[in-house]
Structure formats: C-alpha cells, structure tokens
Design an enzyme around this catalytic site. Sequence first.
Site, PDB file in Angstrom:
ATOM      1  N   ARG A  39       5.045  -7.896  -7.538  1.00 47.30           N
ATOM      2  CA  ARG A  39       4.077  -7.534  -6.482  1.00 47.30           C
ATOM      3  C   ARG A  39       4.302  -6.092  -6.020  1.00 47.30           C
ATOM      4  NH1 ARG A  39       4.014  -5.401  -1.475  1.00 47.30           N
ATOM      5  NH2 ARG A  39       5.857  -6.586  -0.911  1.00 47.30           N
ATOM      6  N   ASP A  40       5.359  -5.856  -5.269  1.00 45.38           N
ATOM      7  CA  ASP A  40       5.607  -4.493  -4.740  1.00 45.38           C
ATOM      8  C   ASP A  40       5.804  -3.513  -5.899  1.00 45.38           C
ATOM      9  OD1 ASP A  40       6.084  -2.466  -2.953  1.00 45.38           O
ATOM     10  OD2 ASP A  40       7.774  -3.406  -1.949  1.00 45.38           O
ATOM     11  N   HIS A 231      14.885  -4.721   2.968  1.00 43.36           N
ATOM     12  CA  HIS A 231      13.927  -4.307   1.931  1.00 43.36           C
ATOM     13  C   HIS A 231      13.933  -2.778   1.895  1.00 43.36           C
ATOM     14  CE1 HIS A 231       9.883  -4.926  -0.160  1.00 43.36           C
ATOM     15  NE2 HIS A 231       9.791  -3.650   0.190  1.00 43.36           N
ATOM     16  N   HIS A 233      13.388   0.816   0.013  1.00 45.21           N
ATOM     17  CA  HIS A 233      12.911   1.666  -1.084  1.00 45.21           C
ATOM     18  C   HIS A 233      13.964   2.759  -1.270  1.00 45.21           C
ATOM     19  CE1 HIS A 233       8.785   0.082  -1.825  1.00 45.21           C
ATOM     20  NE2 HIS A 233       9.100  -0.560  -0.714  1.00 45.21           N
ATOM     21  N   CYS A 264       4.103   1.973  -2.242  1.00 42.12           N
ATOM     22  CA  CYS A 264       2.877   1.482  -1.638  1.00 42.12           C
ATOM     23  C   CYS A 264       1.805   2.554  -1.818  1.00 42.12           C
ATOM     24  CB  CYS A 264       3.114   1.186  -0.164  1.00 42.12           C
ATOM     25  SG  CYS A 264       1.605   0.727   0.678  1.00 42.12           S
ATOM     26  N   ASN A 273      11.501   0.441  -5.120  1.00 39.92           N
ATOM     27  CA  ASN A 273      12.502  -0.317  -4.359  1.00 39.92           C
ATOM     28  C   ASN A 273      13.872  -0.136  -4.999  1.00 39.92           C
ATOM     29  OD1 ASN A 273       9.815  -1.795  -4.051  1.00 39.92           O
ATOM     30  ND2 ASN A 273      11.076  -2.806  -2.522  1.00 39.92           N
TER      31      ASN A 273
END
Length: 338
Positions: A39-40, A231, A233, A264, A273
């Site tokens: 996803r990310d 989380h 990055h 993003c 990430n």
Amino acid sequence: MQSIRNVSKSFTLPIPRICIKFRGLSSAPEIRIYEVGPRDGLQNESKFVPTEHKIELINKLAAAGLKNIESASFVSPKWVKQMSDGSEVMKNLKRVPGVNYPVLIPNLKGYHIAKQCNIEEVAIFPAGSEGFSQKNLNCSVEEGLARFQEVAEQAVKDGLRVRGYISCIVGCPYDGPISPSVIAKITERLLAMGCYEVSLGDTIGVGTAGSVRRLLTEVLKVTTPDKLALHFHDTYGQGLSNLLAGLDFGIKTVDSSISGLGGCPYARGASGNLATEDLVYFLYGLGVNTHIDLVKLVEAGRFISNYLGKPTESKVNRALGDRFKDHKDIVRIAACDV
Ligand SMILES: CC(C)(COP(=O)([O-])OP(=O)([O-])OC[C@H]1O[C@@H](n2cnc3c(N)ncnc32)[C@H](O)[C@@H]1OP(=O)([O-])[O-])[C@@H](O)C(=O)NCCC(=O)NCCSC(=O)C[C@@](C)(O)CC(=O)[O-]
C-alpha cells in the site's frame, strides 16, 4: 532450507551488546512488524503495477513470515490511480491463515467498497497538520476526523478491527514543525473512536531520535505503549535511530515497507519507509527473533524492485548481494557472530 525456529535453537543470539537497554525488560522484546509495502510502498509509484504482481508481492511477503501486510487502499482512483485495483487485489489474494491483510480507508464510500472484499481490518488516517490534511484528504483535520469517526463506527459495528494513522507527527511539508501536544490529542481521539492502535507516521522522514523522544513523552501521557506503532519514512536516513528511540519507550509495533518503497503523492519530498529488510536484520542483531526468513524477504524486495526497474532502497538487500543463500548465515552476520 532450515526453518527459522531451528535456526534460533542452534544459534544463541546475544542479548544486545550495544547501548540499547529496553526499559523495564531484561531481554529483547517481541516486536510486531506491520508491512505497508503493497500500500504505502506502491501508492507513490508512477508505473502501474498490475494486480497479479501486487498479489504476488503480498504472497511473497506472507511466505517470508510477515503476519500483518497492509495490502490495498480504497481511496479515490482519481487521487491515487495506483491503488485503483484494491477490490481485485483483496478478492484474489491467497489468504494465509494467521496473516492479517488490512486496508486503508478514507471515507464511508471506500469502506462500503472494501466491505465487499472480505476484509477484517481497516486503517483510517487523519493528519497532524492542516496543510497536509488539505492536500491529502481535501478537507481540514476536524472534517477528516469526522469522516474517520463515521468509518470507525461502522467498522466497529461490523466487527472489524480499526487501526489509526496520524500523518506528519513531527513535521509537515506545508506547515513546518508540529507540536507533540497536537499529536497527543489526535491519538486520544482515534483511540476513543475504537482504534486498537495508533501508528505515528513521520510522513516526510524529518524526525530524529530527539524529536521522536519529545513526541512520545507527550503522547504517552494519554495512552500506553501497547496502543502505539511507529511508522518512519527514511528520507533523512533516521529511520532506525528513530526506531531505537521508540523501542526505548516500550513500543513494540513497527511499520516498514519492503525494499524501502514508499512515499505519499501529497507529501512533497517524502521518500520511502524504513525498509523491512533493514528492520528485520536490525532486530535479529538485537536478539529479537522475528520469525521472518531473511532470504525470502530479500527475494520479495528484489522481485518488486526489479519490476519497478529501480534499485532497492534497502541497504541490507543491497549489501547482501548474491553472497548469502541461507537465512542462518545472514542472522549470524546481524548478530556479529562471524
Ligand atoms: C478523501 C478523498 C476521497 C476526498 O476527495 P474529494 O475529491 O474531496 O472527494 P469527493 O467526495 O468530492 O469525490 C471525488 C470523486 O471521487 C470519488 N470517490 C470519493 N471517495 C472514493 C473512494 N473512497 N473510493 C472510490 N471513489 C471515491 C467520488 O465518487 C467522486 O467521483 P465522481 O463523482 O467525480 O466520479 C481523496 O482526497 C482521497 O482519496 N485521498 C486519499 C489520498 C491518499 O491515498 N493518500 C495517500 C495515503 S495517506 C499516507 O500515505 C500517509 C500514511 C497513512 O501512510 C501515514 C504516513 O506515511 O505518515
């Protein structure tokens, strides 16, 4: 290949010899890894990854031993085209028992579409800053929280688990530094909506161990470490040191992305990430048995990087080259038992 369980029997991994001392724990804790690559990791890629490749990536991650794999998002396809096949991904996945396949949801419309796809966990994602909220969700932080409240209420009613993210926990590409007290208040609100955990997202990777400590000191006034995830990055290369700072506060869930993919589309300057390969290697080095097969993980990273036609962002994946074919050899290097 020898299983990881056997490996952990035959190798006594040292309890960290380096400076880290986990507060209140005499040995290395269990760490829960929450993989966000499908996803990310993929949402920011301009080359469309066909559904079958997305599914193959998810299957490879599960085969490597990952138990939480965020697999899709149900955002507007007008906003993020790469994620427009979320329904096909979720309907055609070969689900491995014991593996959690959460999805990201921006509003009730996305929730109702996702609900048709046999989902068990949804993630909602307000921002910690007005500027990013407007760019990412086309609404204010308050409006976003109201939308996510509707999603959370419906999901809880339907018996699904709800996870919360907060973006821009330390800095925003539009508004600059963010006050820890703002993030603490949003954390409280997400938990009150029914989120079982809140993942604190350093969306643009500007955090340092210092800013992470200041943030967690404030957030832990409103909740406990078991309700938080980290989380990071890795834009400024601070991912692992930030993680170490977070582990020291007793947090035991960490998000990462295979091959260090990510970013993003609405966060200028955000890079990938923290890479899952780097995280797993790091954890084995601390004596944490993640039960993840590093050879299979590295292969999964190469599979997606090759498809995207770009080098992996994972330093561990790069460093291993083709020399190591056996998980236990890699664990031995991580534990400095060479
Ligand atoms: C929130 C919206 C939808 C508002 O977008 P909007 O344009 O204000 O919404 P709208 O209600 O006016 O809808 C516009 C069109 O999209 C449709 N639409 C509306 N919603 C959906 C939906 N769910 N699924 C499918 N279609 C949808 C809707 O039906 C309409 O279609 P039209 O009538 O024009 O044909 C939009 O801004 C959006 O999708 N944003 C998401 C952006 C995104 O995915 N960003 C990346 C994820 S966040 C992130 O990565 C950070 C995180 C979580 O990882 C943490 C960190 O790293 O720190």
